[in-house]
Write a protein that holds these residues in place. Structure first.
Motif, PDB file in Angstrom:
ATOM      1  N   ARG A  62     -19.982  19.344  29.313  1.00 31.00           N
ATOM      2  CA  ARG A  62     -20.285  18.465  30.454  1.00 31.00           C
ATOM      3  C   ARG A  62     -21.607  17.730  30.232  1.00 31.00           C
ATOM      4  O   ARG A  62     -21.718  16.528  30.511  1.00 31.00           O
ATOM      5  CB  ARG A  62     -20.338  19.309  31.724  1.00 31.00           C
ATOM      6  CG  ARG A  62     -20.663  18.558  33.003  1.00 31.00           C
ATOM      7  CD  ARG A  62     -20.602  19.545  34.161  1.00 31.00           C
ATOM      8  NE  ARG A  62     -20.843  18.897  35.444  1.00 31.00           N
ATOM      9  CZ  ARG A  62     -22.029  18.804  36.029  1.00 31.00           C
ATOM     10  NH1 ARG A  62     -23.093  19.309  35.425  1.00 31.00           N
ATOM     11  NH2 ARG A  62     -22.162  18.215  37.204  1.00 31.00           N
ATOM     12  N   MET A  63     -22.609  18.439  29.740  1.00 33.20           N
ATOM     13  CA  MET A  63     -23.917  17.834  29.534  1.00 33.20           C
ATOM     14  C   MET A  63     -23.867  16.739  28.486  1.00 33.20           C
ATOM     15  O   MET A  63     -24.498  15.685  28.635  1.00 33.20           O
ATOM     16  CB  MET A  63     -24.937  18.908  29.144  1.00 33.20           C
ATOM     17  CG  MET A  63     -25.184  19.955  30.215  1.00 33.20           C
ATOM     18  SD  MET A  63     -26.266  21.295  29.676  1.00 33.20           S
ATOM     19  CE  MET A  63     -27.833  20.436  29.625  1.00 33.20           C
ATOM     20  N   ARG A 120     -22.709  31.572  37.426  1.00 35.43           N
ATOM     21  CA  ARG A 120     -21.974  30.321  37.211  1.00 35.43           C
ATOM     22  C   ARG A 120     -22.445  29.226  38.159  1.00 35.43           C
ATOM     23  O   ARG A 120     -22.564  28.061  37.763  1.00 35.43           O
ATOM     24  CB  ARG A 120     -20.476  30.571  37.393  1.00 35.43           C
ATOM     25  CG  ARG A 120     -19.828  31.315  36.232  1.00 35.43           C
ATOM     26  CD  ARG A 120     -18.367  31.595  36.541  1.00 35.43           C
ATOM     27  NE  ARG A 120     -17.670  32.165  35.392  1.00 35.43           N
ATOM     28  CZ  ARG A 120     -16.411  32.603  35.425  1.00 35.43           C
ATOM     29  NH1 ARG A 120     -15.727  32.527  36.560  1.00 35.43           N
ATOM     30  NH2 ARG A 120     -15.860  33.097  34.342  1.00 35.43           N
ATOM     31  N   GLY A 167     -29.236  24.617  37.146  1.00 36.40           N
ATOM     32  CA  GLY A 167     -29.419  24.638  35.703  1.00 36.40           C
ATOM     33  C   GLY A 167     -30.261  25.804  35.247  1.00 36.40           C
ATOM     34  O   GLY A 167     -30.781  26.595  36.037  1.00 36.40           O
ATOM     35  N   VAL A 196     -29.833  25.489  27.398  1.00 37.38           N
ATOM     36  CA  VAL A 196     -28.591  26.200  27.730  1.00 37.38           C
ATOM     37  C   VAL A 196     -28.068  26.956  26.515  1.00 37.38           C
ATOM     38  O   VAL A 196     -27.673  28.125  26.610  1.00 37.38           O
ATOM     39  CB  VAL A 196     -27.528  25.211  28.257  1.00 37.38           C
ATOM     40  CG1 VAL A 196     -26.184  25.919  28.431  1.00 37.38           C
ATOM     41  CG2 VAL A 196     -27.965  24.605  29.572  1.00 37.38           C
ATOM     42  N   LEU A 241     -25.708  27.988  36.880  1.00 38.37           N
ATOM     43  CA  LEU A 241     -25.557  27.235  35.633  1.00 38.37           C
ATOM     44  C   LEU A 241     -25.055  25.823  35.901  1.00 38.37           C
ATOM     45  O   LEU A 241     -25.573  24.846  35.337  1.00 38.37           O
ATOM     46  CB  LEU A 241     -24.593  27.979  34.709  1.00 38.37           C
ATOM     47  CG  LEU A 241     -24.316  27.361  33.338  1.00 38.37           C
ATOM     48  CD1 LEU A 241     -25.591  27.301  32.512  1.00 38.37           C
ATOM     49  CD2 LEU A 241     -23.250  28.153  32.600  1.00 38.37           C
ATOM     50  N   ALA A 242     -24.041  25.691  36.761  1.00 39.50           N
ATOM     51  CA  ALA A 242     -23.476  24.371  37.047  1.00 39.50           C
ATOM     52  C   ALA A 242     -24.281  23.597  38.066  1.00 39.50           C
ATOM     53  O   ALA A 242     -24.119  22.384  38.178  1.00 39.50           O
ATOM     54  CB  ALA A 242     -22.036  24.523  37.548  1.00 39.50           C
ATOM     55  N   ALA A 274     -18.078  29.735  30.457  1.00 40.82           N
ATOM     56  CA  ALA A 274     -18.765  28.832  31.392  1.00 40.82           C
ATOM     57  C   ALA A 274     -19.863  28.054  30.685  1.00 40.82           C
ATOM     58  O   ALA A 274     -20.107  26.875  30.990  1.00 40.82           O
ATOM     59  CB  ALA A 274     -19.349  29.630  32.554  1.00 40.82           C
ATOM     60  N   THR A 300     -18.262  25.188  28.640  1.00 42.82           N
ATOM     61  CA  THR A 300     -17.884  24.107  29.554  1.00 42.82           C
ATOM     62  C   THR A 300     -19.104  23.316  30.002  1.00 42.82           C
ATOM     63  O   THR A 300     -19.066  22.083  30.105  1.00 42.82           O
ATOM     64  CB  THR A 300     -17.152  24.684  30.776  1.00 42.82           C
ATOM     65  OG1 THR A 300     -15.988  25.392  30.337  1.00 42.82           O
ATOM     66  CG2 THR A 300     -16.738  23.592  31.736  1.00 42.82           C
ATOM     67  N   GLN A 301     -20.205  24.019  30.241  1.00 43.47           N
ATOM     68  CA  GLN A 301     -21.411  23.340  30.709  1.00 43.47           C
ATOM     69  C   GLN A 301     -22.004  22.425  29.636  1.00 43.47           C
ATOM     70  O   GLN A 301     -22.418  21.294  29.937  1.00 43.47           O
ATOM     71  CB  GLN A 301     -22.446  24.383  31.152  1.00 43.47           C
ATOM     72  CG  GLN A 301     -23.765  23.793  31.622  1.00 43.47           C
ATOM     73  CD  GLN A 301     -23.642  22.963  32.876  1.00 43.47           C
ATOM     74  OE1 GLN A 301     -22.607  22.985  33.524  1.00 43.47           O
ATOM     75  NE2 GLN A 301     -24.681  22.233  33.226  1.00 43.47           N
TER      76      GLN A 301
END
Length: 622
Positions: free
Chosen positions: A390-391, A346, A353, A412, A349-350, A383, A386-387
């Motif tokens: 966000r992107m 996580r 990347g 992703v 990932l956040a 997760a 969510t990513q």
């Protein structure tokens, strides 16, 4: 810092270079020994020299092509394994003794230059010498200058620290054989020793080299396990060759043999992927390839996955109604590993990347533990969603979607195998946003329009049905026709009417309430058109206007909407990655609290996170 014999100094815990220099035509072989608190090496792999120029942990590497008159070792203190207490730096000669080398100096270099220098004086006629050592003290690394000669040569020095020395077969001149800068040892560990994806966590017994013929060593094995600090020079000692220099030896002990490996094992089919592959030397077992080279970590190749655990090979318990149950030991180990692995994944990932080396290492660690990657993707699905939300929000915050942002989004989605209606809708938004951004940047299509009179170098980029909206005293008047945008001008051809607007008279183009509004230099020169897709038409006309006027920035001062990544991250963190009105976490957008049209600033205090529905409902209101 200039050091004298016996002095010591702190060194940074970083990558260091140790350079031995002298003024003569002789060749000096530098080497290093990684020893534990006992003063001995853990195995032959802890001896870095001309036949094994790189330690398995990458902590010590020997430069095989140094500058003339130098020998060089690269020492990475952060990579040094915890059970290594000292790194001994030494060197040896084949055809001379060290007293024949003038200006013999050892220099320790850090990233910003030399940090320690040791000039060796009062040198004796020895063929091996221990220059100094790096050692741990109170959680830090220090360097001690030693400058001690070894009358037993390289063999005596190596065996003193527990290295197994092979006596060369042949004449006494075997010690001066041709130099072959190729690792001579290959080691093998059982699966129980594999604790790191690079397979470098534990020592292993050496495998015999089929290309070398050796005889039993004449060195007393008991001497190999004696701490060098406990030795005292006693007259009549039975082993004068293994202690510090006490005079010219009558006979030289056996030298280390320089062995040759003809052909290294070939890499696997996918050399960029760190994974378990069939061992090229033993096909019945799997061997870990770390992306650069074969490591010492091996694992039995389990062929019968139905009755045996594919991870450890133990027999599986049969279920009452058929089939086999899980391996209890492996299930517990996997759950414990995945708990920490998920947090690490996580963060990667956040943070960096899915295109970073940290992300690659995360999945290499999972494969090293022989855990199915699909299980990891399942753990990261929430997760991942969510990513990507966000992107997408970050990409649309300033109205432009760049190629790098679209590529990162698709990466992703591919890495985590994300699917579903939410993901597909986000993908459509990203691709459409990228298309509109390319149009605004001037990447326009060319349309063939037969029957339309054009200038010699004029090209048509847009030709579609439209409604010309004019505001009269009696109310709006709509005229249907064709809207034609070219590289020279904008045309509207309707029933009994027509409009031509050269691009040099147009100030800006923007979509508004389902129409496209053009502002011109004169008060009555603007126009409003109703079209089926206002966003697409406005982007194409903005691109044509930008190309015509050779503008760097998009018309209408769109650069004022630009939001830095730091501001986006600050607003996202403050609002918790959800709509501040309804709390929804999908289809999020950055909204100006005070709209730009009313003088609002593009700053963290004037930005908020809204979902698409709440943002449309708010509109241009404050």
């Amino acid at each position: 810092m200039e050091l004298r014999k016996g002095a010591h100094a702190p060194v940074p815990t970083s990558l260091l270079a140790v350079v031995v220099s002298w003024r003569s035509a002789h060749t000096v072989d530098a080497h290093a020994l990684l020893v534990t608190e006992s003063g001995l090496v853990r195995g032959d792999r802890d001896f870095v020299f001309f036949n094994a120029p790189r330690h398995a942990s990458q902590a010590v590497t020997l430069d095989q092509e140094p500058a003339p008159g130098t020998a060089r070792l690269s020492i990475s203190l952060p990579r040094t394994e915890p059970d290594v207490a000292r790194i001994v730096v030494s060197a040896s000669l084949d055809d001379a003794t060290f007293d024949q080398l003038p200006d013999l100096t050892l220099t320790v270099h850090a990233a910003d230059g030399p940090i320690a220098q040791f000039t060796i004086d009062t040198i004796e006629d020895v063929q091996a010498m221990m220059f100094g050592e790096f050692y741990r003290r109170d959680g830090q690394w220090r360097f001690r200058a030693i400058g001690q000669g070894w009358s037993g040569g390289l063999a005596g020095l190596a065996s003193e620290f527990g290295v197994t020395v092979d006596e060369p077969a042949g004449q006494p001149g075997a010690g001066t054989a041709d130099r072959t800068r190729v690792p001579a040892r290959s080691f093998q560990t059982s699966s129980a020793d594999a604790s790191h994806p690079n397979g470098r966590g534990a020592s292993a017994p050496s495998r015999p080299d089929p290309t070398t013929t050796t005889e039993p060593s004449t060195i007393d094995p008991a001497d190999a396990h004696r701490d060098r600090h406990s030795r005292t020079a006693v007259p009549g000692s039975p082993d004068p060759a293994a202690r510090p220099h006490a005079g010219p030896p009558s006979t030289r002990p056996p030298a280390l043999s320089r062995r040759v490996i003809d052909v290294p094992p070939p890499p696997p089919q996918d050399p960029d992927l760190a994974d378990w592959h069939p061992d090229p030397e033993t096909p019945d077992q799997l061997r870990w390839w770390d992306g650069d080279e074969w490591t010492a970590s091996v694992h039995p190749h389990i062929h019968d996955h139905r009755a045996r655990c594919p991870r450890c090979g133990n027999p599986l318990r049969r279920k009452l109604f058929g089939g086999h149950g899980q391996c209890k030991n492996c299930a517990e180990e996997i759950e414990e590993f995945l708990t920490h692995w998920r947090n690490r994944a996580r963060r990667a990932l956040a943070g960096p990347g899915t295109m970073s080396q940290e992300w690659i290492d995360v999945w290499a660690a999972l494969r090293f533990q022989r855990i199915d990657e699909q299980r990891g993707r399942t753990l990261l699905r929430e997760a991942g969603l969510t990513q990507v939300e966000r992107m997408v929000a970050f990409a649309f915050a300033d109205g432009e979607v760049f190629a790098e942002e679209l590529e990162a989004f698709e990466h992703v989605v591919s890495e985590l195998a994300l699917s579903g209606p939410i993901v597909e809708d986000l993908r459509r938004r990203m691709h459409r946003g990228r298309t509109l951004s390319r149009l605004r940047a001037g990447e326009l299509p060319t349309i063939n329009t037969p029957g339309l009179h054009l200038d010699p170098d004029e090209r048509v980029h847009l030709d579609l049905p439209a409604v010309h909206v004019r505001m009269l005293a009696r109310g709006p008047r709509n005229t249907e026709g064709r809207l034609i945008g070219s590289s020279k001008k904008l045309r509207f051809v309707g029933d009994g009417t027509g409009i031509e607007l050269p691009w040099n008279r147009v100030v800006s183009v923007h979509p508004e309430h389902g129409t496209v509004v053009l502002a011109a230099t004169s008060a009555r020169g603007g126009a409003t058109f109703g079209v089926a897709d206002p966003d697409y038409v406005a982007a194409a006309l903005e691109g044509a206007l930008r190309v015509s006027k050779r503008l760097v920035l998009t018309p209408g001062q769109r650069d004022s909407r630009s939001i830095s990544q730091d501001v986006k991250a600050q607003v996202w963190q403050r609002d918790g990655g959800a709509c501040v009105e309804c709390g929804d976490g999908h289809y999020l957008e950055f909204d100006h609290i005070i709209p730009l049209s009313r003088g609002g600033a593009t700053s963290a205090t004037n930005l908020q996170i809204l979902c698409r529905a709440c943002n449309r409902a708010k509109g241009a209101r404050i």
